[in-house]
Design an enzyme around this catalytic site. Structure first.
Site, mmCIF file in Angstrom:
data_model
loop_
_atom_site.group_PDB
_atom_site.id
_atom_site.type_symbol
_atom_site.label_atom_id
_atom_site.label_comp_id
_atom_site.label_asym_id
_atom_site.label_seq_id
_atom_site.Cartn_x
_atom_site.Cartn_y
_atom_site.Cartn_z
ATOM 1 N N CYS A 2 24.901 -10.964 -12.842
ATOM 2 C CA CYS A 2 24.213 -10.698 -11.552
ATOM 3 C C CYS A 2 24.119 -12.044 -10.837
ATOM 4 C CB CYS A 2 22.987 -9.908 -11.275
ATOM 5 S SG CYS A 2 22.935 -8.330 -12.105
ATOM 6 N N ARG A 28 29.802 -13.383 -10.384
ATOM 7 C CA ARG A 28 28.749 -13.087 -11.562
ATOM 8 C C ARG A 28 28.684 -11.626 -11.876
ATOM 9 N NH1 ARG A 28 25.425 -17.525 -12.412
ATOM 10 N NH2 ARG A 28 23.952 -16.359 -13.464
ATOM 11 N N TRP A 75 26.138 -6.893 -11.977
ATOM 12 C CA TRP A 75 26.863 -6.612 -13.072
ATOM 13 C C TRP A 75 25.896 -5.541 -13.743
ATOM 14 C CZ3 TRP A 75 26.564 -7.285 -18.556
ATOM 15 C CH2 TRP A 75 27.843 -6.980 -19.419
ATOM 16 N N ASN A 99 18.180 -11.243 -11.597
ATOM 17 C CA ASN A 99 19.332 -11.132 -12.764
ATOM 18 C C ASN A 99 18.624 -11.264 -14.062
ATOM 19 O OD1 ASN A 99 21.579 -12.257 -14.123
ATOM 20 N ND2 ASN A 99 21.173 -14.308 -13.523
ATOM 21 N N GLY A 100 19.142 -10.383 -15.038
ATOM 22 C CA GLY A 100 18.617 -10.333 -16.377
ATOM 23 C C GLY A 100 18.207 -9.165 -16.697
ATOM 24 N N GLU A 481 44.698 -17.940 -26.847
ATOM 25 C CA GLU A 481 44.112 -18.085 -25.474
ATOM 26 C C GLU A 481 45.273 -17.323 -24.424
ATOM 27 O OE1 GLU A 481 41.372 -18.775 -24.050
ATOM 28 O OE2 GLU A 481 42.168 -19.240 -21.943
ATOM 29 N N LYS A 485 44.111 -14.159 -22.062
ATOM 30 C CA LYS A 485 44.291 -14.414 -20.540
ATOM 31 C C LYS A 485 45.144 -13.166 -19.937
ATOM 32 C CE LYS A 485 42.333 -16.859 -19.415
ATOM 33 N NZ LYS A 485 41.072 -17.702 -20.237
ATOM 34 N N GLU A 488 42.911 -10.100 -20.094
ATOM 35 C CA GLU A 488 41.814 -10.108 -19.312
ATOM 36 C C GLU A 488 42.321 -9.693 -17.703
ATOM 37 O OE1 GLU A 488 40.573 -14.473 -19.652
ATOM 38 O OE2 GLU A 488 38.660 -13.417 -19.158
ATOM 39 N N HIS A 504 52.344 -10.966 -43.152
ATOM 40 C CA HIS A 504 51.415 -10.442 -43.906
ATOM 41 C C HIS A 504 50.836 -9.113 -42.987
ATOM 42 C CE1 HIS A 504 51.266 -13.706 -46.348
ATOM 43 N NE2 HIS A 504 51.128 -14.767 -45.239
ATOM 44 N N LYS A 605 31.676 -13.669 -14.704
ATOM 45 C CA LYS A 605 31.959 -14.982 -15.179
ATOM 46 C C LYS A 605 30.923 -15.675 -16.259
ATOM 47 C CE LYS A 605 34.281 -18.785 -14.135
ATOM 48 N NZ LYS A 605 35.643 -18.930 -15.135
HETATM 49 C C1 F6R Z 1 37.957 -16.031 -20.531
HETATM 50 C C2 F6R Z 1 36.634 -16.090 -20.185
HETATM 51 C C3 F6R Z 1 35.297 -15.874 -21.192
HETATM 52 C C4 F6R Z 1 34.846 -16.992 -21.312
HETATM 53 C C5 F6R Z 1 33.477 -16.498 -22.306
HETATM 54 C C6 F6R Z 1 32.366 -17.965 -22.595
HETATM 55 O O1 F6R Z 1 38.900 -16.333 -19.446
HETATM 56 O O2 F6R Z 1 36.418 -16.770 -19.180
HETATM 57 O O3 F6R Z 1 36.179 -15.370 -22.295
HETATM 58 O O4 F6R Z 1 35.227 -18.025 -21.810
HETATM 59 O O5 F6R Z 1 32.897 -15.593 -21.597
HETATM 60 O O6 F6R Z 1 32.038 -18.353 -21.164
HETATM 61 P P1 F6R Z 1 31.385 -19.722 -21.044
HETATM 62 O O7 F6R Z 1 32.614 -20.858 -21.478
HETATM 63 O O8 F6R Z 1 30.944 -19.999 -19.703
HETATM 64 O O9 F6R Z 1 30.321 -19.922 -22.250
#
Ligand code: F6R
Length: 610
Positions: A2, A28, A75, A99-100, A481, A485, A488, A504, A605
């Site tokens: 949030c 957020r 969120w 938020n929380g 990675e 990506k 996501e 394997h 995020k």
């Molecule tokens: C992937 C992504 C998430 C963050 C993860 C950690 O694109 O954004 O997997 O990497 O939530 O977030 P931080 O780096 O802010 O601790």
């Protein structure tokens, strides 16, 4: 997660501030959004399920003058995404955004119900509003009511409150979750993060855990939970507000991918000295790392992948053994760390709960701690002994891109520092490594020219339902990675594997419906073995998209389906280059599929829940 924003100041500016703030906080969470404005006829609340856009269309033609005001983007944790559960929440004359998570909300809710309070939502937040209202009805001031209410609340929170009883105040409080205060001309703001207020002011106070901020239009006070006044510094922020706009790109993700040359340049700047063959990382002295005999790197998601790359770099250059752990697992394993262990916590946001708890656990066990984060003054930055900031600038797209490459740069510099400090590197080799990293921004410019080629490639492959990504050595985490990506932003199922693991088990998945993205820049050790792995895939009719260095393409003509040629780089630099086409591929596949790239479903995020 949030996002919250609060404003007290000019009545005809409040709505604009709340909307602009929410636009910058929407990353957020975007399950619902709402605002409250205290005007001459009392408090007006407008809220809506879903994205901010829905709220904006509700606000069209509505004139809302007044001050103070609150805004929230959600969120969902407690209670489904719906208008009923959208913030702000009200009790009598009290209005709250939060938020929380309030962990003991059920007991409090039962108690409040017995007292006759009616609940209009399924959220934990509503208990905050009722509790504050309850104290206010007993004659406490707004500030006192907040203080008393929060003595009863367990959990993590950042909250802003206004009340019709004291129309000239906003009260904010934080525990574990971010909340900043910002000062303008005859106006004061509260927000979950700095970019939310950048269009209006650069003067910011980072509130600490337990701080209660009392805002009036021309002044503010901060107290501890007992009401004793505390002093906090005012920082002037030098971020350019334009960096939090899309700047002509269709999405923040694409903009941020293209910002990588600048992000790495800013992260390197002032930290390497070519003439002296030296690396300088503020706060890290030779003596601080002299007795370190083991390193543990922790992070989540993309930041975890950065740790995996970091392991290769540190072990190669310094020979210090490195373990990598998912932050969410580390804390619960009774980790074996002591005062000779350096624990590195990696987090773009600096607020991820899993990573923060892992860091606290490491500290509790006596380890030295270092944070790699992108957000100045964030929780993880404050909790660690030393911070090395990535200077990637604000990252708004939910999928991490430029912050990842900046994290890799920090790992590279740290490895180099440790290697030099341990006398593991000849002068000539350290000099070469410094030259290599200084050349990186330009290499990134080159690789970004693949943009339209990758877009065309995405056009061929966007309808597939599954993808496999393979890599070895430093590029194994890049395969992970690349797959993350894609998942996501495009919602396509994708798996990353160490190429040697294929045989394997995962090889059973390969058929003509399975695109396999192989990350195989030519390097001294692993390239030949990867060629073998590609043959294994082709024999089983998999469709291979090969990412390889310029010059090595010829040997694949005729038996690999598609190529992406990337610049040839020194081994330790290669992950920083090879990740870029994978970010672009995920972006363009998502774009063909029409997903919500900057705000993919179910994600946020900043992940402040465990
Ligand atoms: C992937 C992504 C998430 C963050 C993860 C950690 O694109 O954004 O997997 O990497 O939530 O977030 P931080 O780096 O802010 O601790």
């Amino acid at each position: 997660m949030c996002g919250i924003i609060a404003y007290i100041g000019k009545p005809d500016k409040t709505l604009h501030v709340l909307i602009e703030g929410l636009k910058r906080l929407e990353y957020r969470g975007y399950d619902s959004a709402g605002i409250a404005v205290l005007g001459s006829s009392g408090i007006r609340i407008v809220k809506s399920e879903g994205k901010l856009l829905n709220l904006l269309s509700r606000l069209e033609g509505v004139s809302l003058n007044g001050s103070p005001g609150l805004g929230h983007t959600r969120w969902a944790t407690h209670g489904v995404p719906s208008e009923r559960n959208a913030h702000p929440h009200v009790s009598g004359k009290t209005v709250v955004v939060h938020n929380g998570i309030i962990e003991n909300y059920q007991e409090l809710k039962d108690e409040l119900r017995r007292k006759g309070y009616r609940f209009n939502s399924d959220t934990d937040t509503e208990v905050i509003a009722h509790l504050i209202e309850d104290f206010s009805l007993k004659g406490f001031s707004l500030e006192e009511s907040v203080r008393e209410a929060f003595k009863l609340l367990e959990g993590t929170y950042a909250v802003a409150v206004i009340s019709e009883r004291e129309p000239n105040k906003v009260v904010g409080i934080r525990k574990f979750l971010p909340l900043i205060l910002a000062i303008g001309d005859g106006e004061v703001f509260l927000a979950s993060d700095i970019p939310a207020v950048l269009p209006f002011t650069r003067n910011v106070v980072l509130l600490e855990d337990g701080d209660i901020a009392i805002l009036e239009k021309n002044r503010f006070r901060i107290t501890d939970p007992e009401g004793r006044e505390v002093k906090r510094d005012v920082f002037s922020i030098d971020w350019d507000p334009i960096t939090v706009e899309k700047g002509g790109y269709k999405h923040f993700m694409l903009k941020e991918i293209h910002e990588q040359p600048q992000a790495v340049l800013d992260t390197i700047r002032g930290r390497v000295f070519l003439e002296e063959g030296r690396v300088f990382l503020k706060g890290i002295e030779d003596s601080w790392v002299a007795d370190v005999n083991r390193i543990v790197a922790v992070g989540c998601g993309t930041s975890y992948h950065a740790c995996l790359v970091g392991r290769y770099m540190i072990e190669k250059l310094s020979r210090i053994p490195v373990d990598v752990d998912l932050a969410s697992e580390f804390r619960y394993r009774e980790p074996v760390v002591d005062e000779k262990t350096l624990v590195i916590a990696v987090s773009q946001s600096g607020e991820t709960a899993d990573t923060s708890y892992a860091l606290l656990e490491a500290k509790r066990r006596g380890a030295k701690t270092l944070a790699i984060t992108n957000v100045f003054g964030s929780k993880i930055a404050r909790e660690s002994d030393v911070v090395v900031y990535t200077h990637a600038g604000p990252e708004i797209g939910v999928a991490s891109t430029k912050s990842f490459t900046a994290q890799l740069v920090v790992f590279y510099l740290l490895s180099l520092f440790l290697g030099i400090s341990r006398n593991r590197l000849t002068d000539a080799y350290s000099l070469q490594l410094i030259k290599d990293i200084l050349a990186l921004p330009q290499l990134l410019q080159h690789v970004l020219r693949l943009d339209s080629e990758i877009s065309a490639l995405a056009g061929e492959f966007y309808k597939y339902k599954n993808f496999i990504y393979l890599g070895r050595g430093l590029n194994y985490p890049i395969a992970l990675e690349g797959a993350l990506k894609l998942k996501e932003v495009s919602y396509i199922h994708a798996e990353g594997y160490a190429a040697g693991e294929m045989k394997h088990g995962p090889i059973a998945l390969i058929d003509e419906k399975m695109p396999v993205v192989v990350v195989a820049p030519q390097d001294e050790l692993l390239y030949r073995k990867l060629v073998g792995n590609i043959q294994e895939v082709k024999t089983r009719k998999g469709r291979v998209i090969l990412l390889t260095s310029k010059g090595s393409v010829n040997e694949f003509y005729g038996w690999v389906d598609r190529f992406v040629e990337i610049p040839k780089t020194p081994y330790l630099i290669s992950p920083l280059i090879s990740v870029v086409p994978l970010q672009l591929l995920a972006y363009y596949i998502a774009s063909y599929r029409g997903t919500d790239i900057d705000q993919p479903r179910n994600l946020a995020k900043v992940v402040t829940v465990e």
